[in-house]
Scaffold this motif. Structure first.
Motif, PDB file in Angstrom:
ATOM      1  N   GLU A 149       0.933  -1.148   0.091  1.00 49.71           N
ATOM      2  CA  GLU A 149      -0.017  -0.135  -0.100  1.00 49.71           C
ATOM      3  C   GLU A 149       0.855   1.186   0.040  1.00 49.71           C
ATOM      4  N   ALA A 150       2.073   1.117   0.759  1.00 45.58           N
ATOM      5  CA  ALA A 150       2.878   2.333   0.906  1.00 45.58           C
ATOM      6  C   ALA A 150       3.589   2.820  -0.668  1.00 45.58           C
ATOM      7  N   GLN A 151       3.850   1.686  -1.273  1.00 48.55           N
ATOM      8  CA  GLN A 151       4.461   1.974  -2.544  1.00 48.55           C
ATOM      9  C   GLN A 151       3.468   2.646  -3.615  1.00 48.55           C
ATOM     10  N   GLU A 152       1.957   2.567  -3.520  1.00 47.15           N
ATOM     11  CA  GLU A 152       1.135   3.108  -4.260  1.00 47.15           C
ATOM     12  C   GLU A 152       0.751   4.457  -3.950  1.00 47.15           C
ATOM     13  N   VAL A 153       1.083   4.940  -2.926  1.00 48.15           N
ATOM     14  CA  VAL A 153       0.589   6.099  -2.420  1.00 48.15           C
ATOM     15  C   VAL A 153       0.867   7.401  -3.333  1.00 48.15           C
ATOM     16  N   MET A 154       2.167   7.322  -3.524  1.00 44.91           N
ATOM     17  CA  MET A 154       2.798   8.747  -4.457  1.00 44.91           C
ATOM     18  C   MET A 154       2.067   8.526  -5.492  1.00 44.91           C
ATOM     19  N   GLY A 155       2.192   7.333  -6.357  1.00 45.98           N
ATOM     20  CA  GLY A 155       1.601   7.209  -7.756  1.00 45.98           C
ATOM     21  C   GLY A 155       0.394   7.709  -7.885  1.00 45.98           C
ATOM     22  N   ASP A 156      -0.550   7.387  -7.012  1.00 40.58           N
ATOM     23  CA  ASP A 156      -2.139   7.438  -6.989  1.00 40.58           C
ATOM     24  C   ASP A 156      -2.122   8.979  -6.698  1.00 40.58           C
ATOM     25  N   ALA A 157      -1.444   9.467  -5.924  1.00 37.24           N
ATOM     26  CA  ALA A 157      -1.615  11.061  -5.512  1.00 37.24           C
ATOM     27  C   ALA A 157      -1.266  11.893  -6.998  1.00 37.24           C
ATOM     28  N   LEU A 158      -0.140  11.547  -7.444  1.00 33.32           N
ATOM     29  CA  LEU A 158       0.358  12.229  -8.739  1.00 33.32           C
ATOM     30  C   LEU A 158      -0.914  12.417  -9.817  1.00 33.32           C
ATOM     31  N   LYS A 159      -1.625  10.952  -9.838  1.00 31.66           N
ATOM     32  CA  LYS A 159      -2.634  10.769 -10.859  1.00 31.66           C
ATOM     33  C   LYS A 159      -3.834  11.792 -10.612  1.00 31.66           C
ATOM     34  N   VAL A 160      -4.175  11.931  -9.300  1.00 26.62           N
ATOM     35  CA  VAL A 160      -5.346  12.561  -8.909  1.00 26.62           C
ATOM     36  C   VAL A 160      -5.227  13.894  -9.023  1.00 26.62           C
ATOM     37  N   ARG A 161      -3.893  14.513  -8.879  1.00 29.86           N
ATOM     38  CA  ARG A 161      -3.691  15.921  -9.265  1.00 29.86           C
ATOM     39  C   ARG A 161      -3.375  16.286 -10.712  1.00 29.86           C
ATOM     40  N   GLY A 162      -3.388  15.337 -11.641  1.00 32.34           N
ATOM     41  CA  GLY A 162      -3.622  15.528 -13.129  1.00 32.34           C
ATOM     42  C   GLY A 162      -2.176  15.397 -13.718  1.00 32.34           C
ATOM     43  N   TYR A 163      -1.252  14.605 -12.978  1.00 29.99           N
ATOM     44  CA  TYR A 163      -0.196  14.234 -13.695  1.00 29.99           C
ATOM     45  C   TYR A 163      -0.088  13.016 -14.422  1.00 29.99           C
ATOM     46  N   HIS A 164      -0.163  12.892 -15.848  1.00 32.44           N
ATOM     47  CA  HIS A 164      -0.202  11.977 -16.688  1.00 32.44           C
ATOM     48  C   HIS A 164       0.785  11.979 -17.662  1.00 32.44           C
ATOM     49  N   PRO A 165       2.179  11.647 -17.478  1.00 29.33           N
ATOM     50  CA  PRO A 165       3.141  11.866 -18.634  1.00 29.33           C
ATOM     51  C   PRO A 165       2.973  10.651 -19.614  1.00 29.33           C
ATOM     52  N   GLU A 166       3.545  11.140 -20.751  1.00 25.40           N
ATOM     53  CA  GLU A 166       3.668   9.883 -21.813  1.00 25.40           C
ATOM     54  C   GLU A 166       5.024   9.556 -22.124  1.00 25.40           C
ATOM     55  N   VAL A 167       5.576   8.488 -22.022  1.00 22.27           N
ATOM     56  CA  VAL A 167       6.860   8.198 -22.349  1.00 22.27           C
ATOM     57  C   VAL A 167       7.004   7.977 -23.830  1.00 22.27           C
ATOM     58  N   ALA A 168       8.247   8.558 -24.103  1.00 18.63           N
ATOM     59  CA  ALA A 168       8.698   8.734 -25.553  1.00 18.63           C
ATOM     60  C   ALA A 168       8.878   7.415 -26.352  1.00 18.63           C
ATOM     61  N   VAL A 169       8.689   7.102 -27.612  1.00 19.99           N
ATOM     62  CA  VAL A 169       8.960   6.160 -28.329  1.00 19.99           C
ATOM     63  C   VAL A 169       9.665   6.464 -29.324  1.00 19.99           C
ATOM     64  N   PRO A 170      10.753   5.232 -29.839  1.00 20.44           N
ATOM     65  CA  PRO A 170      11.525   5.578 -31.045  1.00 20.44           C
ATOM     66  C   PRO A 170      10.411   6.170 -32.369  1.00 20.44           C
ATOM     67  N   ALA A 171      10.991   7.071 -32.979  1.00 21.93           N
ATOM     68  CA  ALA A 171      10.606   7.680 -34.381  1.00 21.93           C
ATOM     69  C   ALA A 171      11.235   6.877 -35.448  1.00 21.93           C
TER      70      ALA A 171
END
Length: 222
Positions: free
Chosen positions: A80-102
């Motif tokens: 449960e502890a390892q999920e807290v920060m990631g869940d908080a970032l999502k709730v506050r609108g942090y949704h990065p996308e990982v780059a892919v090779p072009a």
């Protein structure tokens, strides 16, 4: 001797993603994937600077969640502890996308069929960093390919009856584009310019949010 060689008896054929089975080559900066098709060869070229599709939004402050993480750790509730920060970032609108090779481009080699191709092999020599595609059709055809570190170029040698063999540079086949998980398609170059001059082929294109890039193919007869 043979421990350093990987030999396939068929071209790359993974459904809708043949790049997965292509023979990989590279020099640390330029990469190539040799599909090994006899009649319609396709060599996918990449460069380390060509990436697309990434987004980097501003990182929200989630430090107020530290007491929650510490409490869960004291209670031995590690999962449960390892999920807290990631869940908080999502709730506050942090949704990065990982780059892919072009994809940089595809080098296409068209070889006419006469009686049909036999005695096919596609070999990766890991000691030499060389791909060799070999087959017969009223004679032997051999394609040797490697990426030179000294010259910063893809080197390809063709032997056989080359009178009707043609070469072309084009955008990467959209049916075999890398598809990031959860996205609807690969990122392909646009605004493509092709031209031929002085025994060479030139290719230019643009990827999303990136400057123009290109490649040149020079042919030498020996």
């Amino acid at each position: 001797m043979y421990r350093e060689k990987l030999t396939n008896k068929t071209p790359a054929s993974f459904y809708s993603a043949a790049w997965r089975e292509a023979t990989p080559l590279g020099n640390g900066h330029i990469g190539a994937s040799v599909y090994g098709y006899a009649a319609h060869e396709r060599i996918l070229d990449n460069h380390e600077d060509l990436w697309t599709g990434n987004t980097r939004p501003t990182l929200p402050d989630v430090s107020d969640q530290l007491p929650v993480v510490r409490r869960l750790l004291r209670e031995n509730r590690f999962y449960e502890a390892q999920e807290v920060m990631g869940d908080a970032l999502k709730v506050r609108g942090y949704h990065p996308e990982v780059a892919v090779p072009a994809p940089l481009c595809d080098l296409l080699i068209e070889t006419p069929v006469r009686d049909g191709f036999t005695h096919y092999s596609r070999t990766l020599d890991m000691a030499r960093g060389e791909s060799v595609v070999r087959f017969f059709d009223r004679g032997e055809y051999v394609r040797r390919c490697f990426v030179s570190r000294a010259d910063g170029a893809l080197i390809l040698e063709l032997t056989g009856d080359l009178r009707n063999v043609t070469l072309e540079i084009d955008v990467h086949d959209p049916l075999n584009a890398t598809r990031p998980f959860g996205r609807q398609g690969g990122e392909l170059p646009t605004d493509v310019i092709r031209r031929a001059a002085d025994g060479a082929l030139f290719f230019q294109a643009r990827a999303r949010k990136a400057p123009r890039f290109g490649a040149a193919l020079r042919m030498l007869a020996g």
